[in-house]
Design an enzyme around this catalytic site. Structure first.
Site, PDB file in Angstrom:
ATOM      1  N   GLU A  59      -5.599   1.906  -1.310  1.00 27.74           N
ATOM      2  CA  GLU A  59      -6.664   1.243  -0.577  1.00 27.74           C
ATOM      3  C   GLU A  59      -7.262   0.113  -1.420  1.00 27.74           C
ATOM      4  O   GLU A  59      -8.443   0.106  -1.779  1.00 27.74           O
ATOM      5  CB  GLU A  59      -7.737   2.239  -0.152  1.00 27.74           C
ATOM      6  CG  GLU A  59      -8.910   1.651   0.613  1.00 27.74           C
ATOM      7  CD  GLU A  59      -8.499   0.710   1.752  1.00 27.74           C
ATOM      8  OE1 GLU A  59      -7.499   1.001   2.441  1.00 27.74           O
ATOM      9  OE2 GLU A  59      -9.163  -0.333   1.915  1.00 27.74           O
ATOM     10  N   TRP A  60      -6.400  -0.846  -1.776  1.00 24.39           N
ATOM     11  CA  TRP A  60      -6.798  -2.062  -2.471  1.00 24.39           C
ATOM     12  C   TRP A  60      -7.685  -1.798  -3.687  1.00 24.39           C
ATOM     13  O   TRP A  60      -7.294  -0.949  -4.526  1.00 24.39           O
ATOM     14  CB  TRP A  60      -7.374  -3.059  -1.463  1.00 24.39           C
ATOM     15  CG  TRP A  60      -6.453  -3.252  -0.291  1.00 24.39           C
ATOM     16  CD1 TRP A  60      -6.644  -2.883   0.998  1.00 24.39           C
ATOM     17  CD2 TRP A  60      -5.126  -3.829  -0.317  1.00 24.39           C
ATOM     18  NE1 TRP A  60      -5.551  -3.185   1.773  1.00 24.39           N
ATOM     19  CE2 TRP A  60      -4.604  -3.758   0.997  1.00 24.39           C
ATOM     20  CE3 TRP A  60      -4.323  -4.392  -1.328  1.00 24.39           C
ATOM     21  CZ2 TRP A  60      -3.324  -4.223   1.324  1.00 24.39           C
ATOM     22  CZ3 TRP A  60      -3.060  -4.847  -1.006  1.00 24.39           C
ATOM     23  CH2 TRP A  60      -2.574  -4.787   0.315  1.00 24.39           C
ATOM     24  N   HIS A  93       0.926  -9.312   4.694  1.00 23.51           N
ATOM     25  CA  HIS A  93      -0.179  -8.370   4.522  1.00 23.51           C
ATOM     26  C   HIS A  93      -0.575  -8.362   3.048  1.00 23.51           C
ATOM     27  O   HIS A  93      -0.608  -7.324   2.384  1.00 23.51           O
ATOM     28  CB  HIS A  93       0.220  -6.971   4.999  1.00 23.51           C
ATOM     29  CG  HIS A  93      -0.955  -6.086   5.347  1.00 23.51           C
ATOM     30  ND1 HIS A  93      -1.101  -5.442   6.558  1.00 23.51           N
ATOM     31  CD2 HIS A  93      -2.046  -5.734   4.610  1.00 23.51           C
ATOM     32  CE1 HIS A  93      -2.230  -4.723   6.549  1.00 23.51           C
ATOM     33  NE2 HIS A  93      -2.819  -4.890   5.396  1.00 23.51           N
ATOM     34  N   TRP A 103      -4.815   3.266  11.898  1.00 21.20           N
ATOM     35  CA  TRP A 103      -4.716   3.052  10.452  1.00 21.20           C
ATOM     36  C   TRP A 103      -5.195   4.308   9.744  1.00 21.20           C
ATOM     37  O   TRP A 103      -6.368   4.663   9.855  1.00 21.20           O
ATOM     38  CB  TRP A 103      -5.559   1.858   9.978  1.00 21.20           C
ATOM     39  CG  TRP A 103      -5.316   1.618   8.525  1.00 21.20           C
ATOM     40  CD1 TRP A 103      -6.002   2.162   7.471  1.00 21.20           C
ATOM     41  CD2 TRP A 103      -4.275   0.825   7.955  1.00 21.20           C
ATOM     42  NE1 TRP A 103      -5.441   1.747   6.289  1.00 21.20           N
ATOM     43  CE2 TRP A 103      -4.381   0.932   6.549  1.00 21.20           C
ATOM     44  CE3 TRP A 103      -3.246   0.026   8.471  1.00 21.20           C
ATOM     45  CZ2 TRP A 103      -3.510   0.288   5.673  1.00 21.20           C
ATOM     46  CZ3 TRP A 103      -2.388  -0.609   7.602  1.00 21.20           C
ATOM     47  CH2 TRP A 103      -2.532  -0.481   6.219  1.00 21.20           C
ATOM     48  N   GLU A 118      -5.239  -2.081  14.076  1.00 24.99           N
ATOM     49  CA  GLU A 118      -5.758  -1.147  13.072  1.00 24.99           C
ATOM     50  C   GLU A 118      -7.092  -0.572  13.546  1.00 24.99           C
ATOM     51  O   GLU A 118      -7.957  -1.328  13.978  1.00 24.99           O
ATOM     52  CB  GLU A 118      -5.981  -1.819  11.705  1.00 24.99           C
ATOM     53  CG  GLU A 118      -4.726  -2.181  10.968  1.00 24.99           C
ATOM     54  CD  GLU A 118      -5.020  -2.792   9.616  1.00 24.99           C
ATOM     55  OE1 GLU A 118      -6.060  -2.483   8.993  1.00 24.99           O
ATOM     56  OE2 GLU A 118      -4.216  -3.641   9.169  1.00 24.99           O
ATOM     57  N   TYR A 152     -12.941  -1.632  12.586  1.00 24.99           N
ATOM     58  CA  TYR A 152     -13.349  -0.414  11.858  1.00 24.99           C
ATOM     59  C   TYR A 152     -14.798  -0.055  12.088  1.00 24.99           C
ATOM     60  O   TYR A 152     -15.156   1.111  12.149  1.00 24.99           O
ATOM     61  CB  TYR A 152     -13.093  -0.585  10.351  1.00 24.99           C
ATOM     62  CG  TYR A 152     -11.631  -0.527  10.020  1.00 24.99           C
ATOM     63  CD1 TYR A 152     -10.848  -1.686  10.010  1.00 24.99           C
ATOM     64  CD2 TYR A 152     -11.007   0.690   9.762  1.00 24.99           C
ATOM     65  CE1 TYR A 152      -9.498  -1.627   9.733  1.00 24.99           C
ATOM     66  CE2 TYR A 152      -9.652   0.756   9.483  1.00 24.99           C
ATOM     67  CZ  TYR A 152      -8.901  -0.407   9.479  1.00 24.99           C
ATOM     68  OH  TYR A 152      -7.563  -0.359   9.228  1.00 24.99           O
ATOM     69  N   GLN A 184       0.795  -1.228   0.000  1.00 21.34           N
ATOM     70  CA  GLN A 184       0.000   0.000   0.000  1.00 21.34           C
ATOM     71  C   GLN A 184       0.829   1.280   0.000  1.00 21.34           C
ATOM     72  O   GLN A 184       0.322   2.343  -0.391  1.00 21.34           O
ATOM     73  CB  GLN A 184      -0.938  -0.007   1.211  1.00 21.34           C
ATOM     74  CG  GLN A 184      -1.959  -1.126   1.150  1.00 21.34           C
ATOM     75  CD  GLN A 184      -2.905  -1.108   2.327  1.00 21.34           C
ATOM     76  OE1 GLN A 184      -2.661  -1.771   3.331  1.00 21.34           O
ATOM     77  NE2 GLN A 184      -3.978  -0.366   2.223  1.00 21.34           N
ATOM     78  N   ASN A 227      -2.088 -10.955   8.510  1.00 18.51           N
ATOM     79  CA  ASN A 227      -3.067  -9.866   8.583  1.00 18.51           C
ATOM     80  C   ASN A 227      -4.378 -10.315   7.942  1.00 18.51           C
ATOM     81  O   ASN A 227      -4.434 -10.599   6.741  1.00 18.51           O
ATOM     82  CB  ASN A 227      -2.541  -8.627   7.857  1.00 18.51           C
ATOM     83  CG  ASN A 227      -3.511  -7.459   7.999  1.00 18.51           C
ATOM     84  OD1 ASN A 227      -3.627  -6.858   9.061  1.00 18.51           O
ATOM     85  ND2 ASN A 227      -4.235  -7.159   6.939  1.00 18.51           N
ATOM     86  N   GLU A 228      -5.414 -10.378   8.755  1.00 16.85           N
ATOM     87  CA  GLU A 228      -6.790 -10.576   8.296  1.00 16.85           C
ATOM     88  C   GLU A 228      -6.999 -11.815   7.422  1.00 16.85           C
ATOM     89  O   GLU A 228      -7.374 -11.720   6.233  1.00 16.85           O
ATOM     90  CB  GLU A 228      -7.280  -9.323   7.581  1.00 16.85           C
ATOM     91  CG  GLU A 228      -7.186  -8.101   8.461  1.00 16.85           C
ATOM     92  CD  GLU A 228      -8.067  -6.955   8.015  1.00 16.85           C
ATOM     93  OE1 GLU A 228      -8.527  -6.949   6.866  1.00 16.85           O
ATOM     94  OE2 GLU A 228      -8.303  -6.065   8.852  1.00 16.85           O
TER      95      GLU A 228
HETATM   96  N1  LIG Z   1     -18.642  -3.709   5.888  1.00 14.85           N
HETATM   97  N2  LIG Z   1     -17.623  -3.715   6.421  1.00 14.85           N
HETATM   98  N3  LIG Z   1     -16.773  -3.899   6.990  1.00 14.85           N
HETATM   99  C1  LIG Z   1     -15.526  -3.481   7.423  1.00 14.85           C
HETATM  100  C2  LIG Z   1     -14.579  -4.567   7.096  1.00 14.85           C
HETATM  101  C3  LIG Z   1     -13.216  -4.055   7.146  1.00 14.85           C
HETATM  102  C4  LIG Z   1     -12.384  -5.047   6.397  1.00 14.85           C
HETATM  103  N4  LIG Z   1     -11.222  -4.395   5.822  1.00 14.85           N
HETATM  104  C5  LIG Z   1     -10.201  -4.197   6.570  1.00 14.85           C
HETATM  105  O1  LIG Z   1     -10.202  -4.510   7.706  1.00 14.85           O
HETATM  106  C6  LIG Z   1      -8.999  -3.554   5.934  1.00 14.85           C
HETATM  107  C7  LIG Z   1      -7.778  -3.610   6.695  1.00 14.85           C
HETATM  108  C8  LIG Z   1      -6.485  -3.906   5.992  1.00 14.85           C
HETATM  109  O2  LIG Z   1      -5.566  -4.534   6.880  1.00 14.85           O
HETATM  110  C9  LIG Z   1      -5.814  -2.630   5.450  1.00 14.85           C
HETATM  111  O3  LIG Z   1      -4.795  -3.007   4.559  1.00 14.85           O
HETATM  112  C10 LIG Z   1      -6.867  -1.750   4.778  1.00 14.85           C
HETATM  113  O4  LIG Z   1      -6.249  -0.645   4.139  1.00 14.85           O
HETATM  114  C11 LIG Z   1      -7.809  -1.274   5.873  1.00 14.85           C
HETATM  115  C12 LIG Z   1      -8.835  -0.262   5.350  1.00 14.85           C
HETATM  116  O5  LIG Z   1      -9.739  -0.896   4.471  1.00 14.85           O
HETATM  117  C13 LIG Z   1      -8.495  -2.408   6.549  1.00 14.85           C
END
Ligand SMILES: N=[N+]=NCCCCNC(=O)[C@@H]1[C@H]2[C@H](O)[C@@H](O)[C@H](O)[C@@H](CO)[C@@H]12
Length: 446
Positions: free
Chosen positions: A407-408, A121, A400, A353, A296, A20, A165-166
Site C-alpha cells: 500500500e505505497w 499504475h 479494491w 476501485e 473510497y 503492489q 490510473n489516478e
Molecule cells: N483523504 N482521502 N482520500 C482518499 C483518497 C484516495 C486516494 N488514493 C487512492 O485512490 C488509491 C488508489 C490506488 O489506485 C491504489 O493503488 C491504492 O492501493 C488504493 C488504496 O489507497 C487507492
C-alpha cells in the site's frame, strides 16, 4: 434488505496493480521503476517495506487466478509494469517481460475471466524519470510507443483498456507533496505532470482508435465527493474550490476541453503560472468508451483564510473510519455517480476501485471474519444500485483489492484485500469478505 439485483450484464471484478503485487522487481530483464527507487530510499516507506517480492504474483499468478475463479470474479483489472516491457522506458522491448503478461492474460481467458488492463499504475521506468519523467513532454510519446506495443500484442484479446490510473494522485502526491515516487515537492511540476499524463492518455486513445480493435478504452481518475462543513457562504465557496482542485480539475479538461478557471486562478495566485497549448486540449478530450472511477471516501470542507479551503474529516468523530483514516461515507458514491452522469454526458461508468483497509484478525481456525469490510462493500453497492435506478449507466464494479498488497508509502501495514496474504510465507487465505463477494456475484446482487 430487500433483494437488490443488478442489471443482467453487470460486470463483477477485482483490481490490483503491478508494483503492489508482482514482486520479481529485477527478474527476466525488468528495468528499475521509480517505485523501486523510491522504496529502496531509506525513510520513504513505513517499516522500510518495498515491492521487491510483494505478493510474488509474478510466480504465483496461476494460483491467484484459481482463487479469482473460486470467488467467481468475472473480470480482473491488473496493470502492466512499463519497465518490464521497456527496461529503458523506450526503444528495444523485453520479450520476457511481455511474455509474462501474455501468460497472465491467456490464463485469465482460459478461466473465463475478462482482462481489464491498466497501462500505467505509477511504476514509471526510472530511466525516463532521469530525463524529467512526466514533467518532460517527450514521455507522452514514449507512453504511446509502450501502449502501442501492448495494443498490437494483446489488443485482440483484451476487452477493456485503462490508460492512466489516478493522474491527480501521481501529480500531487508524487510531485507536490513528495510522499509518492518520485518524491518531488513542486506545484508547477505537479501541474505539468498532471497535464502531460492527460496528454499521454489522449494520444494513446488516438493510437488505439487507429488500430480498429474490438475492445473499449477509458481512464481511471480518483474522485472524492466534497461537502461544505456548514451552510455558511464561505464554507460553500471553500467546498466549491476543493471540488475544483480534485474533481473539476479532471472532468473539465477531459469532458469540456478546458481547465476550470477558478482553479487556474487559485494556482496562479500561488505562483504557479498555468497554461498549455490549446491543441493539447483537443487531444486530451478524445472520446472514451467508459469512465473508470476510483471512489473510497468523501470530504467535508470549510473555509481557510490562507489556503482557501481545509478538509476537516479528522475532526469528525460521527463517522466510522477505515485504517487509512478515511471516513466511510457510502452516499458520497451515490452523489458522485449522479454528478458524473450529469457532467460527463451520461458516459458508461465502471467503478474501477472501491474498498477499505481494516485491521483484520485471524481466528484460531485461521478464518478472517472481516465484518467491517463486508459492511463497507454492501453499503457502497447499495448506493451504486440506487444510482443505477436513477438512470446512471453504471456497468461494473471492481473491488479494491483482490489481495492484501503493498500500500505505497504505508507498505504492507494497510490491508485492502478480500484475500489475506501471510507476509511470512505469502500463503493466500480467502477472507469472509471474499466469500461474501462470491455470493454477491452468484446472486448478481445483495
Ligand atoms: N483523504 N482521502 N482520500 C482518499 C483518497 C484516495 C486516494 N488514493 C487512492 O485512490 C488509491 C488508489 C490506488 O489506485 C491504489 O493503488 C491504492 O492501493 C488504493 C488504496 O489507497 C487507492
Amino acid at each position: 434488505m430487500p433483494g437488490i439485483v443488478f442489471p443482467k450484464d453487470f460486470i463483477w471484478g477485482c483490481a490490483t496493480a503491478s508494483y503492489q503485487i508482482e514482486g520479481a522487481f529485477d527478474e527476466d530483464g525488468k528495468g528499475e521503476s521509480i517505485w523501486d527507487r523510491f522504496s529502496h530510499t531509506p525513510g520513504k516507506i513505513l517499516n522500510g517495506d518495498n515491492g521487491d517480492v510483494a505478493c510474488d504474483h509474478y510466480h504465483r499468478y496461476k494460483e491467484d487466478i484459481a482463487l479469482m475463479k473460486e470467488i467467481g470474479i468475472q473480470s480482473y483489472r491488473y496493470s502492466i509494469s512499463w519497465p518490464r516491457i521497456f527496461p529503458e522506458g523506450k526503444g528495444q522491448y523485453n520479450e520476457k517481460g511481455l511474455d509474462f503478461y501474455k501468460r497472465l492474460t491467456y490464463e485469465l481467458l482460459k478461466n473465463g475471466i475478462k482482462p481489464s488492463v491498466t497501462l500505467y499504475h505509477w511504476d514509471l521506468p526510472q530511466k525516463l524519470q532521469d530525463i524529467g519523467g512526466w514533467a518532460n513532454r517527450d514521455v507522452t510519446d514514449y507512453f504511446v510507443e509502450y501502449a502501442g506495443l501492448l495494443f498490437e500484442k494483446l489488443g485482440d484479446v483484451v476487452p477493456y483498456w485503462i490508460t492512466q490510473n489516478e493522474p491527480w494522485i501521481v501529480a500531487f502526491l508524487g510531485h507536490m507533496m513528495g510522499v509518492h515516487a518520485p518524491g518531488i515537492k513542486d506545484l508547477k511540476t505537479a501541474l505539468e505532470v498532471f497535464h502531460n499524463i492527460l496528454l499521454s492518455h489522449g494520444k494513446a486513445v488516438g493510437a488505439y482508435r487507429q488500430l480498429n480493435l474490438p475492445g473499449k478504452i477509458g481512464i481511471a481518475p480518483n474522485f472524492s465527493t466534497k461537502y461544505p462543513a456548514s451552510d455558511k457562504k464561505e464554507d460553500i465557496e471553500a467546498c466549491e474550490l476543493a471540488d475544483g482542485v480534485l474533481n473539476k480539475w479532471f472532468i473539465y479538461p477531459v469532458f469540456k476541453g478546458t481547465y476550470p478557471e477558478d482553479v487556474v486562478k487559485f494556482y496562479r495566485d500561488r505562483g504557479a503560472h498555468f497554461d498549455f497549448p490549446p491543441e493539447d486540449m483537443k487531444i486530451i478530450g478524445a472520446d472514451i468508451d467508459f469512465l473508470a472511477i476510483n471512489y473510497y471516501t468523501s470530504e467535508f470542507v470549510k473555509h481557510h483564510p490562507v489556503n482557501g479551503f481545509v478538509e476537516i474529516n479528522n475532526e469528525l468523530s460521527q463517522f466510522e473510519k477505515t485504517e487509512m483514516g478515511w471516513i466511510i461515507y457510502p452516499k458520497g458514491l451515490y452523489d458522485l455517480l449522479l454528478r458524473l452522469d450529469n457532467d460527463c454526458n451520461k458516459i458508461d461508468i465502471i467503478i474501477s476501485e472501491n474498498g477499505a483497509a481494516f485491521d483484520d484478525k485471524i481466528d484460531e481456525n485461521g478464518n478472517i471474519n472481516d465484518v467491517k469490510r463486508m459492511n463497507y462493500i454492501k453499503e457502497h453497492l447499495i448506493q451504486a444500485h440506487k444510482a443505477i435506478e436513477e438512470g446512471v449507466n453504471l456497468k461494473g464494479y471492481y473491488l479494491w483489492s483482490l489481495m492484501d498488497n503493498f500500500e505505497w508509502s504505508f507498505g504492507y501495514s494497510k490491508k485492502f484485500g478480500i484475500i489475506h496474504v501471510n507476509r511470512e510465507n505469502l500463503k493466500r487465505t480467502i477472507k469472509n469478505s471474499g466469500y461474501l463477494y462470491r455470493d454477491i456475484i452468484k446472486n448478481n446482487g445483495l
